[in-house]
Design a protein around this motif. Sequence first.
Motif, PDB file in Angstrom:
ATOM      1  N   ILE A 224       1.008  -1.180  -0.029  1.00 22.97           N
ATOM      2  CA  ILE A 224       0.054  -0.225   0.073  1.00 22.97           C
ATOM      3  C   ILE A 224       1.024   1.192   0.025  1.00 22.97           C
ATOM      4  CG2 ILE A 224      -1.723   1.281   1.503  1.00 22.97           C
ATOM      5  CD1 ILE A 224      -3.196  -1.288   1.967  1.00 22.97           C
ATOM      6  N   LEU A 225       1.919   1.185   0.613  1.00 21.03           N
ATOM      7  CA  LEU A 225       2.795   2.602   0.857  1.00 21.03           C
ATOM      8  C   LEU A 225       3.467   2.561  -0.696  1.00 21.03           C
ATOM      9  CD1 LEU A 225       4.369   2.057   4.160  1.00 21.03           C
ATOM     10  CD2 LEU A 225       2.554   3.689   3.740  1.00 21.03           C
ATOM     11  N   LEU A 226       3.937   1.525  -1.219  1.00 24.23           N
ATOM     12  CA  LEU A 226       4.495   1.762  -2.462  1.00 24.23           C
ATOM     13  C   LEU A 226       3.585   2.136  -3.573  1.00 24.23           C
ATOM     14  CD1 LEU A 226       7.341   0.923  -3.945  1.00 24.23           C
ATOM     15  CD2 LEU A 226       6.158  -1.317  -4.806  1.00 24.23           C
ATOM     16  N   LEU A 227       2.389   1.714  -3.330  1.00 25.96           N
ATOM     17  CA  LEU A 227       1.469   2.248  -4.460  1.00 25.96           C
ATOM     18  C   LEU A 227       0.985   3.657  -4.025  1.00 25.96           C
ATOM     19  CD1 LEU A 227      -1.201  -0.710  -4.582  1.00 25.96           C
ATOM     20  CD2 LEU A 227       0.372  -0.372  -6.184  1.00 25.96           C
ATOM     21  N   PRO A 336      -7.797   0.077  -4.977  1.00 22.56           N
ATOM     22  CA  PRO A 336      -6.401  -0.011  -5.059  1.00 22.56           C
ATOM     23  C   PRO A 336      -5.813   1.119  -6.166  1.00 22.56           C
ATOM     24  CG  PRO A 336      -7.218  -2.197  -4.789  1.00 22.56           C
ATOM     25  CD  PRO A 336      -8.358  -1.306  -5.011  1.00 22.56           C
ATOM     26  N   HIS A 337      -6.762   1.296  -7.021  1.00 24.39           N
ATOM     27  CA  HIS A 337      -6.215   2.368  -8.390  1.00 24.39           C
ATOM     28  C   HIS A 337      -6.288   3.464  -7.680  1.00 24.39           C
ATOM     29  CE1 HIS A 337      -5.275   3.191 -12.542  1.00 24.39           C
ATOM     30  NE2 HIS A 337      -6.472   4.109 -12.443  1.00 24.39           N
ATOM     31  N   LYS A 338      -7.100   3.993  -6.861  1.00 24.95           N
ATOM     32  CA  LYS A 338      -7.261   5.462  -6.449  1.00 24.95           C
ATOM     33  C   LYS A 338      -6.053   5.569  -5.576  1.00 24.95           C
ATOM     34  CE  LYS A 338     -11.367   5.791  -7.842  1.00 24.95           C
ATOM     35  NZ  LYS A 338     -12.552   5.869  -6.996  1.00 24.95           N
ATOM     36  N   LEU A 339      -5.144   4.760  -5.099  1.00 26.23           N
ATOM     37  CA  LEU A 339      -3.849   5.190  -4.643  1.00 26.23           C
ATOM     38  C   LEU A 339      -2.789   5.674  -5.515  1.00 26.23           C
ATOM     39  CD1 LEU A 339      -3.326   1.915  -2.287  1.00 26.23           C
ATOM     40  CD2 LEU A 339      -4.205   4.251  -1.487  1.00 26.23           C
ATOM     41  N   ARG A 340      -3.346   5.221  -6.760  1.00 20.47           N
ATOM     42  CA  ARG A 340      -2.426   5.894  -7.770  1.00 20.47           C
ATOM     43  C   ARG A 340      -2.741   7.413  -8.131  1.00 20.47           C
ATOM     44  NH1 ARG A 340       0.406   4.593 -12.887  1.00 20.47           N
ATOM     45  NH2 ARG A 340      -0.608   5.405 -14.671  1.00 20.47           N
ATOM     46  N   HIS A 341      -3.817   7.776  -7.932  1.00 20.11           N
ATOM     47  CA  HIS A 341      -4.371   9.209  -7.977  1.00 20.11           C
ATOM     48  C   HIS A 341      -3.608   9.842  -6.696  1.00 20.11           C
ATOM     49  CE1 HIS A 341      -6.781   8.180 -11.146  1.00 20.11           C
ATOM     50  NE2 HIS A 341      -7.635   7.569 -10.239  1.00 20.11           N
TER      51      HIS A 341
END
Length: 401
Positions: A224-227, A336-341
């Motif tokens: 999660i931190l990496l993402l 999970p994709h929202k971590l990219r934002h």
Amino acid sequence: MARAWIYDRTQSSDYVDAVRKAKAKKRRPPARYLVRYYDVAGKLRSEVASNKDKAEARCAELETALRAGSYVDPKSSKVTFTDMAEKWLESRHDLRKSTWWKYRGLLDNHVIPKWGDLPLNAIEREDIAVWVAKLLKSKEDGGSALGPSQARHAFRVLSMVLEWCVPRRIPVNPARGVKLPVRPEAEHVYLSYEQVEALANASAGLRTKYDRPTAGAGINKALILLLAYTGLRWGEAAALRVGRIDLARRRVRVAVTFYEIGGEQLEGLPKTGKRRTVSFPASLVPVLRPLVDGRDKNDLVFTTARGLSLRANNWRVREFNAAVNAAGLAAEGLTPHKLRHTAASLAIAAGADVKVVQQMLGHADASMTLNVYGHLFPDRLDEVADVLDIRRQAALAGMAA
């Protein structure tokens, strides 16, 4: 010398005889006019016209096409859409396997059922526009109940096949200019540093109903931190190998990604087809080190407790969603994709320019980055104007001295 002309068949005794016989049998006599022309290969061809007006119109059309080099053999344009769609898809060896199967599904489910049996020259722009509108309608109203994005994807596949047929089989692509449904603006979720840490910590403490650590509890926090701090796509992180993490230089080499087709997990190039290198904060080094040190360079960094590769749906449902609830962030609509934002927003707030964010996220070009995150970049108009003013005043002072 004209390359197309009209021939009146009444000049032929054979034609006159054929008309007489047809009338005697009370049948429709053969058409009176022929449009004759030499095609691009110099071969003499002819087409039947039912009356003189149609003959003249077709003759003018052929003259224009032959002179402009846009002539299409009528026989070539009578091939069915299905035949050309299959050839087009077979030729697309340049596509990622997941993209190829996506196109396959759109053709089978939405495009071929509508256009498959029609010859290419029977596909009209107006009919395509009606079809696109019907894709959006509910099934109760006879539509396909697709969202705007999926309808646009289906249209794009149709258009690509038709474009592939230009100019040999059809002179122009009838899909050009069709108005498409507006794609709704995606609702992005941007977490704060505190929220990212709360989510990561909650994910590390997840336990099963038997009060044992979940399958991903040992790697959830680092993942999660990496993402959240690098912007890697989930599949890119899941496919990350130990040898592609450089803890000393704080670099991650993104070379492959995981994707699934029919329940099978496959490995391929990242979404844009290009590899990239991203950096991560020094504070993540101690978090990642236990997953890297002492392991073979070809080992996956993130695996389940049994050493298996992560599967997107399983991890999202069993690990990520549970962590979102445990951290009290359920109302945020997180995926999970929202971590990219989140990664993009934190990078921009930290001073990253468009090109840095583009490279970090692996976008094909900077315009894509601006389209998605342009509203996050600070308004620096006044700052620029102030600098211009200072330098202008200095120039004026120098000229006056």
